[in-house]
Design a protein around this motif. Structure first.
Motif, PDB file in Angstrom:
ATOM      1  N   GLY A 147       4.088  -3.888   8.176  1.00  0.00           N
ATOM      2  CA  GLY A 147       3.116  -3.128   7.139  1.00  0.00           C
ATOM      3  C   GLY A 147       3.130  -3.600   5.876  1.00  0.00           C
ATOM      4  O   GLY A 147       2.004  -3.202   5.113  1.00  0.00           O
ATOM      5  N   ALA A 148       3.842  -4.640   5.286  1.00  0.00           N
ATOM      6  CA  ALA A 148       3.803  -4.862   3.918  1.00  0.00           C
ATOM      7  C   ALA A 148       2.518  -5.779   3.602  1.00  0.00           C
ATOM      8  O   ALA A 148       2.230  -5.820   2.379  1.00  0.00           O
ATOM      9  N   GLU A 149       2.210  -6.534   4.712  1.00  0.00           N
ATOM     10  CA  GLU A 149       0.787  -7.535   4.309  1.00  0.00           C
ATOM     11  C   GLU A 149      -0.152  -6.760   3.954  1.00  0.00           C
ATOM     12  O   GLU A 149      -0.954  -7.261   3.136  1.00  0.00           O
ATOM     13  N   ALA A 150      -0.334  -5.418   4.211  1.00  0.00           N
ATOM     14  CA  ALA A 150      -1.407  -4.737   3.862  1.00  0.00           C
ATOM     15  C   ALA A 150      -1.517  -4.310   2.245  1.00  0.00           C
ATOM     16  O   ALA A 150      -2.622  -4.194   1.904  1.00  0.00           O
ATOM     17  N   LYS A 151      -0.326  -4.758   1.659  1.00  0.00           N
ATOM     18  CA  LYS A 151      -0.298  -4.479   0.094  1.00  0.00           C
ATOM     19  C   LYS A 151      -1.322  -5.407  -0.487  1.00  0.00           C
ATOM     20  O   LYS A 151      -1.631  -5.155  -1.572  1.00  0.00           O
ATOM     21  N   LEU A 152      -1.434  -6.682   0.133  1.00  0.00           N
ATOM     22  CA  LEU A 152      -2.268  -7.702  -0.514  1.00  0.00           C
ATOM     23  C   LEU A 152      -3.613  -7.025  -0.684  1.00  0.00           C
ATOM     24  O   LEU A 152      -4.455  -7.491  -1.810  1.00  0.00           O
ATOM     25  N   ASN A 153      -3.994  -6.264   0.203  1.00  0.00           N
ATOM     26  CA  ASN A 153      -5.373  -5.862  -0.061  1.00  0.00           C
ATOM     27  C   ASN A 153      -5.871  -4.807  -1.083  1.00  0.00           C
ATOM     28  O   ASN A 153      -6.902  -4.601  -1.646  1.00  0.00           O
ATOM     29  N   THR A 154      -4.629  -4.543  -1.907  1.00  0.00           N
ATOM     30  CA  THR A 154      -4.727  -3.912  -3.049  1.00  0.00           C
ATOM     31  C   THR A 154      -4.973  -4.396  -4.335  1.00  0.00           C
ATOM     32  O   THR A 154      -5.113  -4.084  -5.460  1.00  0.00           O
ATOM     33  N   LEU A 155      -4.916  -6.065  -4.054  1.00  0.00           N
ATOM     34  CA  LEU A 155      -5.041  -7.078  -5.230  1.00  0.00           C
ATOM     35  C   LEU A 155      -6.625  -6.560  -5.955  1.00  0.00           C
ATOM     36  O   LEU A 155      -7.499  -7.059  -5.284  1.00  0.00           O
ATOM     37  N   ALA A 156      -6.409  -6.518  -7.065  1.00  0.00           N
ATOM     38  CA  ALA A 156      -7.702  -5.984  -7.799  1.00  0.00           C
ATOM     39  C   ALA A 156      -8.510  -7.265  -8.053  1.00  0.00           C
ATOM     40  O   ALA A 156      -7.919  -8.325  -8.082  1.00  0.00           O
TER      41      ALA A 156
END
Length: 606
Positions: free
Chosen positions: A421-430
């Motif tokens: 699930g951690a890969e999805a954090k990249l999609n929060t990159l502004a």
């Protein structure tokens, strides 16, 4: 493979993804042998149309229409016109800088959108990567409005130099008195040269995207050298590129590059020919003797000996044979559609071989001996070989592109591992104009399981190269349950973060990891990176790092290149040995949590 449908492994997608990681790598590597990436042929047609219409037709039409040399379809009227040559070089720089030439589209990990480049470089807030910390006024890793202005100024000044007509040149008139098209006004090239450098000092990504290591010297020759010297210097430049690439293929890495490249060739459907490049498919898919022959005779030998012949030959027929061989060489590379797809570069270099060595042959005064100043010639030669020599001795200091090690297999490389699930954090990159590749594929209509298999094909491709065996060996040592982790090829992932990658691991080294971490904030153990530097030409080992995005570098060490080359892609005999030269004292890998932390002392891990 079909025209519109990809050729995926014949497995049940959900069941396949539940298999152990090593088993998935074995299945995907064996599938690559016969089908490559399995890309639908429609994608290759799109690439051909892009090259044919944008790079060739649009470039030639614009260059000829603005140079007064007749319509573009009268090839005999313009192929040896110096101003057309100059403008085609600038046109290639322009489309590379925009991100619509090399490293474009699905074969480079860009699915939706297919373009990186300008979408990132003209957008304030995106990540920029300075090449050297000590250069003043380059602090930070965020693209500013100033950076955007520099980049757009670079693009505009390149376009201006292309569309404005040539001007008379005294040095050109001396050798070509009947020429009426002239040369590009040197004053128009001062701004692009300055902006090339300034953009590159602020963000190495832009410099490498625009292939500054090859085209910036050419622009300098256009400005500062008289015509005959300009042609001779251009010959030295192209030969430096060829010979440097050929020399970099010595050693054990390049033999592992050729088989998967041949397997990915879309027009080659005969499985027996693809299997011929592997020792004993499916039991042993290390390179065969046929692959080694193609690599080091068809590759290394051709790239070194033929340029030397072209550089010094005064025999028309020998020169013609050398030019034909180099054109065929670049046509073959283009036809294999290598990942990162440097198609425009290969097309231009095929034309340059014809223009420089047939249009202005050595026997007509354009040989090395005809250069006006031996001392200036020596300076140019030293400048052209400086970075290739330094980069082969100290690859940590020089990108593999200025080192002239294109597609040699000796790359700085990395693999990313995300906790579930951690890969999805990249999609929060502004400010990022893209999403993760797997989300791009889902947005295009791919089922999630098929998108995941597609992404895992890229790490199977990495496993077929020498670095992959070392990188995956490290993952096995550092991840307690690798089967549950999301593993990604860093080169593809890097594309979605900074808009470009061309096989250069320096673009996704610790600087990029830190830049992302400052913006996203992964927790300890959520994003693990195993990263390896290129092999120095005089050493038999490669230096690696293990990076926890939240903690920084947690381990350094080396492995023997020979061990990596001799292993099978899926490591059936277990991880290759590596030597730990340093480990963070308070760090313990997941498989070592019951052991006391080890201090920074050398140790061998098998």
């Amino acid at each position: 493979m079909g025209f519109k449908t990809a050729d995926l492994p014949p497995v049940d997608a959900e069941e396949f993804l539940g298999r152990p990681f090593a088993e998935r790598m074995r299945i995907l590597a064996l599938h690559w042998v016969e089908y490559g990436f399995g890309t639908a042929k429609m994608i290759h047609v799109i690439y051909l149309l892009k090259v044919g219409l944008l790079s060739v037709l649009a470039g030639v039409a614009l260059a000829t229409a603005t140079s007064g040399v007749g319509p573009f379809w009268h090839v005999a009227a313009w192929w040896n016109q110096p101003v057309v040559y100059q403008k085609l070089v600038l046109w290639t720089v322009l489309i590379e800088a925009l991100g619509i030439a090399g490293s474009w589209g699905p074969l480079a990990g860009k699915f939706k959108p297919m373009t990186g480049g300008i979408l990132f470089f003209a957008r304030p807030g995106t990540i920029r990567l300075r090449p050297w910390r000590r250069v003043p006024f380059t602090n930070g890793d965020t693209r500013t409005v100033f950076d955007v202005v520099l980049y757009l100024g670079f693009v505009v000044t390149l376009l201006a130099a292309i569309v404005l007509p040539g001007v008379p040149s005294e040095s050109l008139s001396k050798v070509l008195p009947h020429n009426t098209s002239g040369l590009i006004n040197p004053m128009l090239l001062i701004a692009p040269i300055v902006l090339y450098v300034l953009c590159g000092l602020r963000d190495k990504t832009i410099f490498l995207t625009a292939r500054g290591e090859q085209y910036l010297p050419a622009l300098a020759f256009f400005v500062f050298l008289p015509f005959a010297d300009m042609i001779i210097a251009a010959k030295l430049l192209i030969c430096a590129v060829w010979i440097g690439a050929g020399a970099s293929k010595f050693g054990m890495h390049f033999g592992n590059v050729v088989p998967p490249m041949i397997s990915n060739t879309p027009w080659l459907s005969a499985k027996w020919i693809k299997r011929l490049h592997y020792r004993n498919f499916p039991a042993d898919i290390r390179p065969s003797k046929a692959a080694s022959f193609l690599a080091h005779v068809g590759g290394t030998t051709v790239e070194i000996l033929t340029p030397l012949v072209l550089l010094f030959s005064t025999n028309h027929w020998l020169t013609l044979a050398g030019v034909v061989l180099m054109v065929v060489f670049h046509a073959f590379i283009t036809a294999t559609f290598p990942l990162a797809v440097p198609l425009e570069w290969n097309v231009l270099f095929g034309y340059l071989a014809v223009f420089l060595f047939l249009g202005f042959p050595n026997e007509s005064g354009y040989g090395v001996g005809g250069f006006s100043s031996p001392w200036l010639l020596a300076v140019i030669v030293v400048a052209l070989v400086f970075f290739p020599v330094l980069g082969n001795l100290r690859p940590d200091l020089v990108s593999f592109l200025p080192s002239m090690r294109q597609y040699a297999g000796n790359w700085a490389s990395a693999v990313w591992a995300f906790a579930p699930g951690a890969e999805a954090k990249l999609n929060t990159l502004a400010h990022r104009p893209t999403e993760n590749q797997i989300d791009q594929l889902v947005a295009m209509g791919y089922p999630a399981e098929i998108a995941e298999i597609t992404m895992q094909q890229t790490i199977a491709w990495r496993s077929m190269h020498s670095q992959g065996r070392g990188l995956f060996s490290l993952l096995y040592e550092h991840l307690s349950d690798i089967d549950r982790w999301t593993i990604r090829e860093a080169e593809f992932g890097c594309n979605s973060l900074i808009g470009f990658n061309f096989g250069d691991g320096h673009l996704h080294n610790l600087d990029l990891i830190n830049a992302v971490q400052r913006r996203v904030g992964f927790g300890p153990g959520e994003w693990i990176v195993v990263w390896v530097e290129s092999q120095p030409i005089h050493r038999g080992t490669q230096q690696y790092q293990v990076i926890d995005a939240a903690l920084g570098v947690v381990e350094r060490g080396t492995w023997r290149v020979r061990d990596a080359v001799e292993a099978q892609p899926w490591l059936p005999d277990g991880p290759i040995s590596h030597v730990v030269t340093w480990r963070r004292a308070d760090y313990a890998t997941p498989v070592q949590v019951q052991q006391p932390p080890r201090d920074a002392v050398p140790q061998t891990v098998s």
